[in-house]
Design an enzyme around this catalytic site. Sequence first.
Site, PDB file in Angstrom:
ATOM      1  N   SER A 101      14.433 -15.409 -29.622  1.00  0.00           N
ATOM      2  CA  SER A 101      13.053 -15.746 -29.248  1.00  0.00           C
ATOM      3  C   SER A 101      12.108 -15.715 -30.438  1.00  0.00           C
ATOM      4  CB  SER A 101      12.562 -14.814 -28.153  1.00  0.00           C
ATOM      5  OG  SER A 101      13.426 -14.827 -27.063  1.00  0.00           O
ATOM      6  N   HIS A 102      11.139 -14.834 -30.346  1.00  0.00           N
ATOM      7  CA  HIS A 102      10.040 -14.765 -31.303  1.00  0.00           C
ATOM      8  C   HIS A 102      10.339 -13.883 -32.514  1.00  0.00           C
ATOM      9  CE1 HIS A 102       9.838 -11.357 -28.621  1.00  0.00           C
ATOM     10  NE2 HIS A 102       9.249 -10.723 -29.595  1.00  0.00           N
TER      11      HIS A 102
END
Length: 173
Positions: A101-102
Amino acid sequence: MGKLFGTDGIRGIVGENLTVELAFHTGQAIAAVLKEEKGRAPLITIGKDTRISSDMLESALICGICSVGGDVMPFGVLPTPAVAYLTVLKGADAGIVISASHNPCEYNGIKIFKSDGYKLPDALEEEIEAIILDETVVPPVKIGGDVGRITTSEMPIFDYITHLCSTVDYRFN
């Protein structure tokens, strides 16, 4: 929660605590658990993000799955919801997303879905984790015609886009 699985799969810094060996053994464990549960060779889908380490982890997962007789349908680069949806659409027994993800680029992760596109229950994660961590329990490696196969899905992104378009009352053209 266990030593490997966090709230959203197995995550870590690639090459440190998320290694090719761990991905290989994770693939073996997932396929072995599903094969025991289903009584047949499981089909497992895989999607990934664009991190440079995703290809390497995908290859290791595929090798692990196929080595114990599981079949794999790799989708290539797709968003996580697409892999969950396509796992259901293709009738697969599980789906895997390789993504962190991030998080910064040195991180990556292995998230596993059930056949219904939702996260694995804790009990199943614990069973998979026990096989990975207990080096005395090694899933039997298959030989000859018993090894798993890799099946391609033609343009899976279009299946997902078609699904997305079907969820709204608007024509996109």
